[in-house]
Design a protein around this motif. Structure first.
Motif, PDB file in Angstrom:
ATOM      1  N   GLY A 131      62.417  53.994  30.195  1.00 49.65           N
ATOM      2  CA  GLY A 131      62.377  53.330  28.893  1.00 49.65           C
ATOM      3  C   GLY A 131      63.636  52.615  28.490  1.00 49.65           C
ATOM      4  N   LEU A 132      64.081  52.906  27.263  1.00 54.29           N
ATOM      5  CA  LEU A 132      65.191  52.182  26.664  1.00 54.29           C
ATOM      6  C   LEU A 132      66.468  52.298  27.479  1.00 54.29           C
ATOM      7  CD1 LEU A 132      66.174  50.498  24.308  1.00 54.29           C
ATOM      8  CD2 LEU A 132      66.659  52.605  23.075  1.00 54.29           C
ATOM      9  N   LEU A 133      66.776  53.481  28.002  1.00 52.31           N
ATOM     10  CA  LEU A 133      67.995  53.653  28.781  1.00 52.31           C
ATOM     11  C   LEU A 133      67.959  52.789  30.029  1.00 52.31           C
ATOM     12  CD1 LEU A 133      70.713  54.947  29.224  1.00 52.31           C
ATOM     13  CD2 LEU A 133      69.578  56.867  30.306  1.00 52.31           C
ATOM     14  N   ASP A 134      66.809  52.744  30.719  1.00 50.46           N
ATOM     15  CA  ASP A 134      66.675  51.861  31.881  1.00 50.46           C
ATOM     16  C   ASP A 134      66.963  50.418  31.507  1.00 50.46           C
ATOM     17  OD1 ASP A 134      66.119  53.489  34.009  1.00 50.46           O
ATOM     18  OD2 ASP A 134      63.973  53.094  34.033  1.00 50.46           O
ATOM     19  N   GLY A 135      66.409  49.960  30.400  1.00 49.73           N
ATOM     20  CA  GLY A 135      66.598  48.571  29.974  1.00 49.73           C
ATOM     21  C   GLY A 135      68.041  48.268  29.656  1.00 49.73           C
ATOM     22  N   ALA A 136      68.689  49.166  28.931  1.00 53.47           N
ATOM     23  CA  ALA A 136      70.095  48.965  28.582  1.00 53.47           C
ATOM     24  C   ALA A 136      70.973  49.016  29.823  1.00 53.47           C
ATOM     25  CB  ALA A 136      70.547  50.023  27.576  1.00 53.47           C
ATOM     26  N   LEU A 137      70.685  49.935  30.727  1.00 51.96           N
ATOM     27  CA  LEU A 137      71.469  50.057  31.943  1.00 51.96           C
ATOM     28  C   LEU A 137      71.254  48.859  32.865  1.00 51.96           C
ATOM     29  CD1 LEU A 137      73.496  51.809  33.413  1.00 51.96           C
ATOM     30  CD2 LEU A 137      71.591  53.131  34.352  1.00 51.96           C
ATOM     31  N   ALA A 138      70.028  48.374  32.961  1.00 54.26           N
ATOM     32  CA  ALA A 138      69.748  47.192  33.779  1.00 54.26           C
ATOM     33  C   ALA A 138      70.508  45.986  33.239  1.00 54.26           C
ATOM     34  CB  ALA A 138      68.249  46.913  33.818  1.00 54.26           C
ATOM     35  N   PHE A 139      70.492  45.804  31.919  1.00 59.33           N
ATOM     36  CA  PHE A 139      71.222  44.684  31.322  1.00 59.33           C
ATOM     37  C   PHE A 139      72.723  44.831  31.561  1.00 59.33           C
ATOM     38  CE2 PHE A 139      73.633  42.719  27.906  1.00 59.33           C
ATOM     39  CZ  PHE A 139      73.239  41.402  28.075  1.00 59.33           C
ATOM     40  N   THR A 140      73.250  46.032  31.362  1.00 58.85           N
ATOM     41  CA  THR A 140      74.676  46.276  31.572  1.00 58.85           C
ATOM     42  C   THR A 140      75.071  45.956  33.003  1.00 58.85           C
ATOM     43  OG1 THR A 140      74.719  47.973  29.871  1.00 58.85           O
ATOM     44  CG2 THR A 140      76.486  48.038  31.490  1.00 58.85           C
ATOM     45  N   MET A 141      74.259  46.399  33.956  1.00 62.73           N
ATOM     46  CA  MET A 141      74.585  46.175  35.368  1.00 62.73           C
ATOM     47  C   MET A 141      74.592  44.690  35.722  1.00 62.73           C
ATOM     48  SD  MET A 141      72.671  49.301  37.331  1.00 62.73           S
ATOM     49  CE  MET A 141      73.301  48.814  38.949  1.00 62.73           C
ATOM     50  N   VAL A 142      73.572  43.951  35.315  1.00 65.70           N
ATOM     51  CA  VAL A 142      73.518  42.536  35.692  1.00 65.70           C
ATOM     52  C   VAL A 142      74.584  41.731  34.943  1.00 65.70           C
ATOM     53  CG1 VAL A 142      71.743  41.711  34.071  1.00 65.70           C
ATOM     54  CG2 VAL A 142      71.925  40.702  36.342  1.00 65.70           C
ATOM     55  N   TYR A 143      74.877  42.095  33.714  1.00 64.37           N
ATOM     56  CA  TYR A 143      75.918  41.418  32.931  1.00 64.37           C
ATOM     57  C   TYR A 143      77.294  41.658  33.561  1.00 64.37           C
ATOM     58  CZ  TYR A 143      78.688  39.996  28.886  1.00 64.37           C
ATOM     59  OH  TYR A 143      79.585  39.381  28.062  1.00 64.37           O
ATOM     60  N   ARG A 144      77.556  42.911  33.952  1.00 67.04           N
ATOM     61  CA  ARG A 144      78.830  43.233  34.601  1.00 67.04           C
ATOM     62  C   ARG A 144      78.929  42.590  35.979  1.00 67.04           C
ATOM     63  NH1 ARG A 144      79.840  49.608  33.146  1.00 67.04           N
ATOM     64  NH2 ARG A 144      80.489  49.244  31.001  1.00 67.04           N
ATOM     65  N   LEU A 145      77.803  42.498  36.701  1.00 67.72           N
ATOM     66  CA  LEU A 145      77.799  41.836  38.005  1.00 67.72           C
ATOM     67  C   LEU A 145      78.213  40.377  37.863  1.00 67.72           C
ATOM     68  CD1 LEU A 145      77.107  41.795  41.060  1.00 67.72           C
ATOM     69  CD2 LEU A 145      74.768  41.179  40.388  1.00 67.72           C
ATOM     70  N   ARG A 146      77.622  39.707  36.888  1.00 72.43           N
ATOM     71  CA  ARG A 146      77.984  38.296  36.657  1.00 72.43           C
ATOM     72  C   ARG A 146      79.458  38.173  36.312  1.00 72.43           C
ATOM     73  NH1 ARG A 146      75.606  34.822  31.766  1.00 72.43           N
ATOM     74  NH2 ARG A 146      76.907  36.314  30.656  1.00 72.43           N
ATOM     75  N   ALA A 147      79.948  39.005  35.414  1.00 74.19           N
ATOM     76  CA  ALA A 147      81.352  38.943  35.025  1.00 74.19           C
ATOM     77  C   ALA A 147      82.270  39.222  36.210  1.00 74.19           C
ATOM     78  CB  ALA A 147      81.638  39.934  33.900  1.00 74.19           C
ATOM     79  N   LEU A 148      81.947  40.235  37.002  1.00 72.67           N
ATOM     80  CA  LEU A 148      82.772  40.601  38.150  1.00 72.67           C
ATOM     81  C   LEU A 148      82.829  39.467  39.177  1.00 72.67           C
ATOM     82  CD1 LEU A 148      84.420  42.869  39.493  1.00 72.67           C
ATOM     83  CD2 LEU A 148      82.299  43.631  40.566  1.00 72.67           C
TER      84      LEU A 148
END
Length: 169
Positions: A131-148
């Protein structure tokens, strides 16, 4: 059927095929996030196979370590497991071992329109965090990947000088 009707059906078929490739649905409950990254597809997919990069993307939510060639051990949001890494053209799939394998993480990368890097689709389905944790974690991961990949660092509020101290938030 006239020529314009045939052309219209050909275009509709091509659009449907493209959607099927770019937007494969994952298992029920999998959260999907898409972002454009200004880096080549190969760079994105190589980064997603590196356990240090994956740990950096997870941040405080978990860690990843290599246990052997193509095998990673995960500790994410209360879930621990081992996955095998399967690199395919335009995607990296992390699959659990056992009778009923699960894909907790799938990363796809496709060239972006107008040569602006690539479109990255990250599908996350952590068994212990639906649910919500998966969605937030998925967004965090892809956002951090782009930044990195684009800047060489991930965004953080830790150790940043700011005027927020003592504000009482």
């Amino acid at each position: 059927m006239n020529a314009s009707g045939t052309g219209k059906r050909v275009v509709e078929a091509a659009v449907s095929a493209g959607r099927a490739l770019l937007h494969r649905e994952g298992p029920p409950g999998a959260q999907r996030q898409t972002l454009t990254v200004a880096r080549p597809v190969g760079n994105v997919l190589r980064a997603c196979q590196d356990p240090q990069v994956l740990s950096t993307l997870l941040g405080d939510a978990g860690s990843v370590r290599e246990t052997g060639p193509g095998r990673l051990e995960w500790d994410v949001a209360g879930w621990s497991g081992t996955t095998e890494v399967h690199a395919e053209p335009n995607r990296v799939v992390f699959t659990t071992a056992g009778e009923d394998p699960v894909e907790p993480l799938v990363v796809e990368a496709w060239p972006a329109p107008r040569w602006d890097g690539c479109e990255v689709v990250l599908r996350l389905a952590v068994p212990a965090a639906p649910g919500l944790l998966d969605g937030a974690l998925a967004f965090t991961m892809v956002y951090r990947l782009r930044a990195l990949l684009q800047t060489g660092e991930v965004p953080t509020l830790a150790a940043n000088p700011s005027g927020r101290a003592g504000v009482g938030l």
